[in-house]
Design a protein around this motif. Structure first.
Motif, PDB file in Angstrom:
ATOM      1  N   ALA A 122       4.364  10.718  -0.081  1.00  0.00           N
ATOM      2  CA  ALA A 122       5.477  11.639  -0.281  1.00  0.00           C
ATOM      3  C   ALA A 122       6.757  10.923   0.135  1.00  0.00           C
ATOM      4  CB  ALA A 122       5.279  12.904   0.541  1.00  0.00           C
ATOM      5  N   VAL A 123       7.651  10.690  -0.815  1.00  0.00           N
ATOM      6  CA  VAL A 123       8.918  10.014  -0.530  1.00  0.00           C
ATOM      7  C   VAL A 123      10.071  10.971  -0.755  1.00  0.00           C
ATOM      8  CG1 VAL A 123       8.079   7.700  -1.078  1.00  0.00           C
ATOM      9  CG2 VAL A 123       9.089   9.075  -2.883  1.00  0.00           C
ATOM     10  N   THR A 124      11.163  10.754  -0.038  1.00  0.00           N
ATOM     11  CA  THR A 124      12.328  11.617  -0.178  1.00  0.00           C
ATOM     12  C   THR A 124      13.507  10.888  -0.804  1.00  0.00           C
ATOM     13  OG1 THR A 124      12.994  11.114   2.082  1.00  0.00           O
ATOM     14  CG2 THR A 124      11.696  13.116   1.752  1.00  0.00           C
ATOM     15  N   GLY A 125      13.268   9.720  -1.355  1.00  0.00           N
ATOM     16  CA  GLY A 125      14.339   8.981  -2.016  1.00  0.00           C
ATOM     17  C   GLY A 125      13.808   7.753  -2.726  1.00  0.00           C
ATOM     18  N   VAL A 126      14.601   7.243  -3.645  1.00  0.00           N
ATOM     19  CA  VAL A 126      14.177   6.111  -4.463  1.00  0.00           C
ATOM     20  C   VAL A 126      14.348   4.770  -3.759  1.00  0.00           C
ATOM     21  CG1 VAL A 126      14.583   7.306  -6.634  1.00  0.00           C
ATOM     22  CG2 VAL A 126      16.423   5.949  -5.629  1.00  0.00           C
ATOM     23  N   LEU A 127      15.071   4.722  -2.656  1.00  0.00           N
ATOM     24  CA  LEU A 127      15.298   3.449  -1.977  1.00  0.00           C
ATOM     25  C   LEU A 127      14.007   2.834  -1.452  1.00  0.00           C
ATOM     26  CD1 LEU A 127      18.589   4.196  -0.025  1.00  0.00           C
ATOM     27  CD2 LEU A 127      18.314   2.922  -2.149  1.00  0.00           C
ATOM     28  N   ALA A 128      13.006   3.641  -1.181  1.00  0.00           N
ATOM     29  CA  ALA A 128      11.743   3.139  -0.655  1.00  0.00           C
ATOM     30  C   ALA A 128      10.859   2.510  -1.720  1.00  0.00           C
ATOM     31  CB  ALA A 128      10.980   4.269   0.035  1.00  0.00           C
ATOM     32  N   LEU A 129      11.119   2.772  -2.993  1.00  0.00           N
ATOM     33  CA  LEU A 129      10.202   2.343  -4.044  1.00  0.00           C
ATOM     34  C   LEU A 129       9.989   0.837  -4.125  1.00  0.00           C
ATOM     35  CD1 LEU A 129      11.126   4.899  -6.846  1.00  0.00           C
ATOM     36  CD2 LEU A 129       9.168   4.929  -5.300  1.00  0.00           C
ATOM     37  N   PRO A 130      11.024  -0.014  -4.133  1.00  0.00           N
ATOM     38  CA  PRO A 130      10.760  -1.460  -4.207  1.00  0.00           C
ATOM     39  C   PRO A 130       9.942  -1.974  -3.014  1.00  0.00           C
ATOM     40  CG  PRO A 130      13.052  -1.017  -4.738  1.00  0.00           C
ATOM     41  CD  PRO A 130      12.462   0.265  -4.226  1.00  0.00           C
ATOM     42  N   GLY A 131      10.254  -1.507  -1.818  1.00  0.00           N
ATOM     43  CA  GLY A 131       9.511  -1.928  -0.635  1.00  0.00           C
ATOM     44  C   GLY A 131       8.066  -1.476  -0.674  1.00  0.00           C
ATOM     45  N   PHE A 132       7.847  -0.276  -1.177  1.00  0.00           N
ATOM     46  CA  PHE A 132       6.489   0.243  -1.308  1.00  0.00           C
ATOM     47  C   PHE A 132       5.694  -0.585  -2.312  1.00  0.00           C
ATOM     48  CE2 PHE A 132       3.776   3.067  -3.899  1.00  0.00           C
ATOM     49  CZ  PHE A 132       2.755   3.241  -2.981  1.00  0.00           C
ATOM     50  N   ILE A 133       6.290  -0.877  -3.464  1.00  0.00           N
ATOM     51  CA  ILE A 133       5.600  -1.680  -4.487  1.00  0.00           C
ATOM     52  C   ILE A 133       5.313  -3.080  -3.944  1.00  0.00           C
ATOM     53  CG2 ILE A 133       5.835  -2.749  -6.770  1.00  0.00           C
ATOM     54  CD1 ILE A 133       7.493  -0.201  -7.535  1.00  0.00           C
ATOM     55  N   HIS A 134       6.278  -3.662  -3.226  1.00  0.00           N
ATOM     56  CA  HIS A 134       6.072  -4.989  -2.630  1.00  0.00           C
ATOM     57  C   HIS A 134       4.909  -4.952  -1.639  1.00  0.00           C
ATOM     58  CE1 HIS A 134       6.776  -8.279   0.243  1.00  0.00           C
ATOM     59  NE2 HIS A 134       7.040  -8.951  -0.870  1.00  0.00           N
ATOM     60  N   ALA A 135       4.821  -3.914  -0.820  1.00  0.00           N
ATOM     61  CA  ALA A 135       3.736  -3.798   0.155  1.00  0.00           C
ATOM     62  C   ALA A 135       2.383  -3.708  -0.537  1.00  0.00           C
ATOM     63  CB  ALA A 135       3.961  -2.584   1.060  1.00  0.00           C
ATOM     64  N   VAL A 136       2.301  -2.912  -1.602  1.00  0.00           N
ATOM     65  CA  VAL A 136       1.044  -2.788  -2.349  1.00  0.00           C
ATOM     66  C   VAL A 136       0.682  -4.128  -2.985  1.00  0.00           C
ATOM     67  CG1 VAL A 136      -0.084  -1.673  -4.316  1.00  0.00           C
ATOM     68  CG2 VAL A 136       1.283  -0.306  -2.727  1.00  0.00           C
ATOM     69  N   SER A 137       1.667  -4.793  -3.562  1.00  0.00           N
ATOM     70  CA  SER A 137       1.435  -6.100  -4.174  1.00  0.00           C
ATOM     71  C   SER A 137       0.930  -7.103  -3.136  1.00  0.00           C
ATOM     72  CB  SER A 137       2.721  -6.603  -4.834  1.00  0.00           C
ATOM     73  OG  SER A 137       2.522  -7.856  -5.445  1.00  0.00           O
ATOM     74  N   SER A 138       1.526  -7.099  -1.945  1.00  0.00           N
ATOM     75  CA  SER A 138       1.100  -8.004  -0.869  1.00  0.00           C
ATOM     76  C   SER A 138      -0.325  -7.708  -0.429  1.00  0.00           C
ATOM     77  CB  SER A 138       2.039  -7.881   0.329  1.00  0.00           C
ATOM     78  OG  SER A 138       3.332  -8.281  -0.021  1.00  0.00           O
ATOM     79  N   TRP A 139      -0.670  -6.426  -0.348  1.00  0.00           N
ATOM     80  CA  TRP A 139      -2.033  -6.040   0.031  1.00  0.00           C
ATOM     81  C   TRP A 139      -3.033  -6.559  -0.987  1.00  0.00           C
ATOM     82  CZ3 TRP A 139      -5.261  -2.487  -2.624  1.00  0.00           C
ATOM     83  CH2 TRP A 139      -6.461  -2.172  -1.956  1.00  0.00           C
ATOM     84  N   ILE A 140      -2.741  -6.396  -2.267  1.00  0.00           N
ATOM     85  CA  ILE A 140      -3.649  -6.869  -3.316  1.00  0.00           C
ATOM     86  C   ILE A 140      -3.797  -8.392  -3.234  1.00  0.00           C
ATOM     87  CG2 ILE A 140      -3.975  -7.104  -5.806  1.00  0.00           C
ATOM     88  CD1 ILE A 140      -2.490  -4.376  -6.064  1.00  0.00           C
ATOM     89  N   LYS A 141      -2.673  -9.084  -3.097  1.00  0.00           N
ATOM     90  CA  LYS A 141      -2.689 -10.550  -3.018  1.00  0.00           C
ATOM     91  C   LYS A 141      -3.539 -11.017  -1.838  1.00  0.00           C
ATOM     92  CE  LYS A 141       1.155 -12.373  -3.980  1.00  0.00           C
ATOM     93  NZ  LYS A 141       2.546 -12.819  -3.972  1.00  0.00           N
ATOM     94  N   ALA A 142      -3.431 -10.342  -0.702  1.00  0.00           N
ATOM     95  CA  ALA A 142      -4.177 -10.725   0.491  1.00  0.00           C
ATOM     96  C   ALA A 142      -5.680 -10.531   0.317  1.00  0.00           C
ATOM     97  CB  ALA A 142      -3.679  -9.935   1.699  1.00  0.00           C
ATOM     98  N   ARG A 143      -6.078  -9.642  -0.558  1.00  0.00           N
ATOM     99  CA  ARG A 143      -7.503  -9.389  -0.799  1.00  0.00           C
ATOM    100  C   ARG A 143      -8.162 -10.544  -1.549  1.00  0.00           C
ATOM    101  NH1 ARG A 143      -9.360  -3.979  -0.626  1.00  0.00           N
ATOM    102  NH2 ARG A 143     -10.464  -4.238  -2.587  1.00  0.00           N
ATOM    103  N   GLY A 144      -7.365 -11.327  -2.289  1.00  0.00           N
ATOM    104  CA  GLY A 144      -7.888 -12.507  -2.951  1.00  0.00           C
ATOM    105  C   GLY A 144      -8.674 -12.277  -4.233  1.00  0.00           C
ATOM    106  N   ASN A 145      -8.645 -11.075  -4.758  1.00  0.00           N
ATOM    107  CA  ASN A 145      -9.349 -10.787  -6.008  1.00  0.00           C
ATOM    108  C   ASN A 145      -8.329 -10.777  -7.142  1.00  0.00           C
ATOM    109  OD1 ASN A 145     -10.741  -9.767  -8.193  1.00  0.00           O
ATOM    110  ND2 ASN A 145     -11.654  -8.050  -7.088  1.00  0.00           N
TER     111      ASN A 145
END
Length: 131
Positions: free
Chosen positions: A62-85
């Motif tokens: 649940a977000v209350t503004g669009v400013l969080a979106l790039p950081g959130f996407i970057h965090a998800v991308s980093s998590w996927i990358k760290a998994r190595g699949n």
């Protein structure tokens, strides 16, 4: 208008289901940056026709503004990358817009994905009962 009127729920799904999403939830909750972006919780997806559904099978942020979106996407991308699949991905939906994050995104791609989600963000609060 109350601040909660501008809250939008981002749905997060993984092809492998809840086990991978539980790992992602743990990562997001432990990350100091993503903890500030919004509230993460489990929700049920609408079951497909003829199916009972899997229970709590979608993470939502649940977000209350669009400013969080790039950081959130970057965090998800980093998590996927760290998994190595290399074939791993996460589907993220806001309203009618769905993006796929695969862990290979560069900053320009993250910005484009965030811009796509921003287009679905409610300007005057959630529309309908699904947001």
């Amino acid at each position: 208008m109350e601040a909660t009127d501008l809250t939008a729920n981002i749905e997060i799904a993984h092809p492998n289901g809840t086990e991978s999403l539980e790992d992602l939830k743990t990562f997001l909750v432990r990350n100091p940056e993503t903890r500030k972006m919004g509230r993460i919780r489990w929700e049920s997806a609408a079951p497909k026709i003829g199916e009972l559904g899997d229970g709590l099978d979608i993470l939502t942020l649940a977000v209350t503004g669009v400013l969080a979106l790039p950081g959130f996407i970057h965090a998800v991308s980093s998590w996927i990358k760290a998994r190595g699949n290399e074939e791993d991905c996460v589907q993220i939906r806001l309203g009618t817009i769905e993006i796929v994050v695969s862990g290979t995104e560069d900053p320009a791609q993250i910005k484009r994905l965030a811009d796509a989600l921003k287009a679905a963000y409610p300007e005057e609060g959630p529309r309908g009962s699904s947001q």
